[in-house]
Write a protein that holds these residues in place. Sequence first.
Motif, PDB file in Angstrom:
ATOM      1  N   LYS A 123      37.888  42.667  33.824  1.00 57.79           N
ATOM      2  CA  LYS A 123      38.073  41.036  34.166  1.00 57.79           C
ATOM      3  C   LYS A 123      39.404  41.025  35.047  1.00 57.79           C
ATOM      4  CE  LYS A 123      37.090  37.846  31.475  1.00 57.79           C
ATOM      5  NZ  LYS A 123      36.730  36.913  30.284  1.00 57.79           N
ATOM      6  N   THR A 124      40.357  41.712  34.515  1.00 60.76           N
ATOM      7  CA  THR A 124      41.806  41.214  35.116  1.00 60.76           C
ATOM      8  C   THR A 124      41.736  41.986  36.467  1.00 60.76           C
ATOM      9  OG1 THR A 124      42.844  41.579  33.102  1.00 60.76           O
ATOM     10  CG2 THR A 124      43.958  41.981  35.177  1.00 60.76           C
ATOM     11  N   ILE A 125      41.152  43.182  36.959  1.00 64.16           N
ATOM     12  CA  ILE A 125      40.951  43.727  38.020  1.00 64.16           C
ATOM     13  C   ILE A 125      40.168  42.973  39.112  1.00 64.16           C
ATOM     14  CG2 ILE A 125      40.483  45.885  39.586  1.00 64.16           C
ATOM     15  CD1 ILE A 125      41.564  47.452  37.002  1.00 64.16           C
ATOM     16  N   TYR A 126      39.068  42.607  38.554  1.00 57.82           N
ATOM     17  CA  TYR A 126      38.111  41.708  39.244  1.00 57.82           C
ATOM     18  C   TYR A 126      38.685  40.642  39.755  1.00 57.82           C
ATOM     19  CZ  TYR A 126      34.036  38.996  40.635  1.00 57.82           C
ATOM     20  OH  TYR A 126      33.120  38.241  41.323  1.00 57.82           O
ATOM     21  N   LEU A 127      39.202  39.869  39.013  1.00 57.41           N
ATOM     22  CA  LEU A 127      40.026  38.667  39.774  1.00 57.41           C
ATOM     23  C   LEU A 127      41.277  38.778  40.614  1.00 57.41           C
ATOM     24  CD1 LEU A 127      40.078  36.245  36.476  1.00 57.41           C
ATOM     25  CD2 LEU A 127      38.672  36.068  38.608  1.00 57.41           C
ATOM     26  N   ARG A 128      41.961  40.041  40.262  1.00 53.04           N
ATOM     27  CA  ARG A 128      43.106  40.396  41.165  1.00 53.04           C
ATOM     28  C   ARG A 128      42.477  40.870  42.588  1.00 53.04           C
ATOM     29  NH1 ARG A 128      48.073  42.517  39.503  1.00 53.04           N
ATOM     30  NH2 ARG A 128      47.918  44.418  40.853  1.00 53.04           N
ATOM     31  N   GLN A 134      40.479  37.559  49.311  1.00 48.16           N
ATOM     32  CA  GLN A 134      40.820  36.248  49.842  1.00 48.16           C
ATOM     33  C   GLN A 134      42.297  35.937  50.828  1.00 48.16           C
ATOM     34  OE1 GLN A 134      40.622  33.374  46.338  1.00 48.16           O
ATOM     35  NE2 GLN A 134      38.330  33.534  46.499  1.00 48.16           N
ATOM     36  N   ALA A 135      43.339  36.749  50.295  1.00 49.16           N
ATOM     37  CA  ALA A 135      44.757  36.770  50.985  1.00 49.16           C
ATOM     38  C   ALA A 135      44.522  37.567  52.249  1.00 49.16           C
ATOM     39  CB  ALA A 135      45.830  36.932  50.063  1.00 49.16           C
ATOM     40  N   GLY A 136      43.574  38.303  52.433  1.00 52.78           N
ATOM     41  CA  GLY A 136      43.355  39.224  53.465  1.00 52.78           C
ATOM     42  C   GLY A 136      43.721  40.498  53.296  1.00 52.78           C
ATOM     43  N   ARG A 137      44.035  41.041  52.020  1.00 51.81           N
ATOM     44  CA  ARG A 137      44.900  42.157  51.722  1.00 51.81           C
ATOM     45  C   ARG A 137      43.550  43.130  51.027  1.00 51.81           C
ATOM     46  NH1 ARG A 137      49.330  39.406  48.542  1.00 51.81           N
ATOM     47  NH2 ARG A 137      49.211  41.560  47.192  1.00 51.81           N
ATOM     48  N   LYS A 138      43.724  44.403  51.224  1.00 45.34           N
ATOM     49  CA  LYS A 138      43.258  45.278  50.407  1.00 45.34           C
ATOM     50  C   LYS A 138      43.427  45.421  48.922  1.00 45.34           C
ATOM     51  CE  LYS A 138      42.732  48.251  54.498  1.00 45.34           C
ATOM     52  NZ  LYS A 138      42.815  49.794  55.225  1.00 45.34           N
ATOM     53  N   VAL A 139      42.349  46.000  48.312  1.00 44.55           N
ATOM     54  CA  VAL A 139      42.364  46.394  46.889  1.00 44.55           C
ATOM     55  C   VAL A 139      43.735  47.601  46.729  1.00 44.55           C
ATOM     56  CG1 VAL A 139      40.956  46.950  44.751  1.00 44.55           C
ATOM     57  CG2 VAL A 139      40.255  45.401  46.613  1.00 44.55           C
ATOM     58  N   THR A 140      44.308  47.443  45.801  1.00 47.92           N
ATOM     59  CA  THR A 140      45.156  48.641  45.394  1.00 47.92           C
ATOM     60  C   THR A 140      44.480  49.775  44.940  1.00 47.92           C
ATOM     61  OG1 THR A 140      45.813  47.899  43.216  1.00 47.92           O
ATOM     62  CG2 THR A 140      46.861  46.949  44.990  1.00 47.92           C
ATOM     63  N   ALA A 141      44.974  50.824  45.221  1.00 42.99           N
ATOM     64  CA  ALA A 141      44.420  52.212  44.940  1.00 42.99           C
ATOM     65  C   ALA A 141      44.256  52.158  43.242  1.00 42.99           C
ATOM     66  CB  ALA A 141      45.374  53.392  45.479  1.00 42.99           C
ATOM     67  N   VAL A 142      45.399  51.665  42.816  1.00 43.84           N
ATOM     68  CA  VAL A 142      45.608  51.637  41.378  1.00 43.84           C
ATOM     69  C   VAL A 142      44.459  50.966  40.725  1.00 43.84           C
ATOM     70  CG1 VAL A 142      46.921  50.705  39.281  1.00 43.84           C
ATOM     71  CG2 VAL A 142      48.072  52.229  41.024  1.00 43.84           C
ATOM     72  N   ASP A 143      44.458  49.487  41.159  1.00 41.41           N
ATOM     73  CA  ASP A 143      43.207  48.727  40.708  1.00 41.41           C
ATOM     74  C   ASP A 143      41.747  49.479  40.986  1.00 41.41           C
ATOM     75  OD1 ASP A 143      44.858  46.683  39.756  1.00 41.41           O
ATOM     76  OD2 ASP A 143      44.401  45.197  41.558  1.00 41.41           O
ATOM     77  N   ALA A 144      41.550  49.805  42.036  1.00 41.15           N
ATOM     78  CA  ALA A 144      40.385  50.387  42.348  1.00 41.15           C
ATOM     79  C   ALA A 144      40.048  51.933  41.250  1.00 41.15           C
ATOM     80  CB  ALA A 144      40.248  51.258  43.797  1.00 41.15           C
ATOM     81  N   LYS A 145      41.156  52.640  40.961  1.00 40.80           N
ATOM     82  CA  LYS A 145      41.061  53.687  40.251  1.00 40.80           C
ATOM     83  C   LYS A 145      40.687  53.303  38.823  1.00 40.80           C
ATOM     84  CE  LYS A 145      43.720  57.379  37.952  1.00 40.80           C
ATOM     85  NZ  LYS A 145      45.256  57.709  37.796  1.00 40.80           N
ATOM     86  N   TYR A 146      41.374  52.320  37.945  1.00 43.31           N
ATOM     87  CA  TYR A 146      41.162  51.859  37.018  1.00 43.31           C
ATOM     88  C   TYR A 146      39.789  50.968  36.772  1.00 43.31           C
ATOM     89  CZ  TYR A 146      45.348  54.038  35.495  1.00 43.31           C
ATOM     90  OH  TYR A 146      46.211  55.219  35.174  1.00 43.31           O
ATOM     91  N   PHE A 147      39.592  50.343  37.606  1.00 46.04           N
ATOM     92  CA  PHE A 147      38.228  49.454  37.635  1.00 46.04           C
ATOM     93  C   PHE A 147      37.287  50.315  37.413  1.00 46.04           C
ATOM     94  CE2 PHE A 147      34.847  47.061  39.462  1.00 46.04           C
ATOM     95  CZ  PHE A 147      34.921  45.645  38.644  1.00 46.04           C
ATOM     96  N   HIS A 148      37.031  51.527  38.363  1.00 46.94           N
ATOM     97  CA  HIS A 148      36.004  52.360  38.271  1.00 46.94           C
ATOM     98  C   HIS A 148      36.182  53.114  36.686  1.00 46.94           C
ATOM     99  CE1 HIS A 148      33.266  55.599  39.410  1.00 46.94           C
ATOM    100  NE2 HIS A 148      34.313  56.601  39.214  1.00 46.94           N
ATOM    101  N   LEU A 149      37.171  53.729  36.430  1.00 48.15           N
ATOM    102  CA  LEU A 149      37.408  54.211  35.071  1.00 48.15           C
ATOM    103  C   LEU A 149      36.847  53.363  33.892  1.00 48.15           C
ATOM    104  CD1 LEU A 149      40.743  56.055  35.421  1.00 48.15           C
ATOM    105  CD2 LEU A 149      38.498  57.100  35.475  1.00 48.15           C
ATOM    106  N   ALA A 150      37.073  52.082  33.909  1.00 52.08           N
ATOM    107  CA  ALA A 150      36.989  51.338  32.903  1.00 52.08           C
ATOM    108  C   ALA A 150      35.515  50.856  32.806  1.00 52.08           C
ATOM    109  CB  ALA A 150      37.788  49.927  32.945  1.00 52.08           C
ATOM    110  N   GLU A 151      34.839  50.728  34.152  1.00 51.08           N
ATOM    111  CA  GLU A 151      33.524  50.614  34.146  1.00 51.08           C
ATOM    112  C   GLU A 151      32.519  51.464  33.761  1.00 51.08           C
ATOM    113  OE1 GLU A 151      31.882  47.218  37.546  1.00 51.08           O
ATOM    114  OE2 GLU A 151      32.285  49.260  38.233  1.00 51.08           O
ATOM    115  N   ASP A 152      33.255  52.751  34.145  1.00 53.14           N
ATOM    116  CA  ASP A 152      32.415  53.826  33.643  1.00 53.14           C
ATOM    117  C   ASP A 152      32.345  54.042  32.151  1.00 53.14           C
ATOM    118  OD1 ASP A 152      31.298  54.961  36.162  1.00 53.14           O
ATOM    119  OD2 ASP A 152      32.976  56.379  36.441  1.00 53.14           O
TER     120      ASP A 152
END
Length: 185
Positions: A123-128, A134-152
Amino acid sequence: MVVGRYAESEGLVFQVGEYVICSNKGVCIVENITTLNISGVDKEKKYYILKPLYTSGSTVYVPVDSQKEPLLRKVIDRGAAQKLIEAIPEIPLLVIPNDKLTEQVYKECMKTNDCAELVKVIKTIYLRKQKRVQAGRKVTAVDAKYFHLAEDSLYGELAVALDMERNQVSCYIATVIGELKTGGK
């Protein structure tokens, strides 16, 4: 008292054929409980031989009497899985004091092997991610990594608990939460 084929006095908590959660390996099946014939390993010490459900060709050896990582626990049951999914809207976000501590907070949650903590991470990473996009920035590598790990981890366990394919879990969660919001069931 006998637990499965093994006496409780042997310190065994899990049985052959049982699904367990093994720290960062996710859902595993207890394939065997035996001693290992490997040089340098105590020949008297019993080990759980685990096969990760979603990682082919991998085997995990965990001492039966291990008090350290990797944590082993039973997969939650169907009722607990259903309650968790229904509680997702009320599960709070993670509190991250500053961006430098983000990965540390994620790691601590992942180490707990707790489904509610995994929901917090997701939930936290999804909102981040939404805010960054929305601010025109990319998702951080840390967020992408842990989102994938947590979902798996979460979806793998829920799939076993609910007796469905892992790739069906996300849609199932969305359906249940949608029904809760609209009052239908």
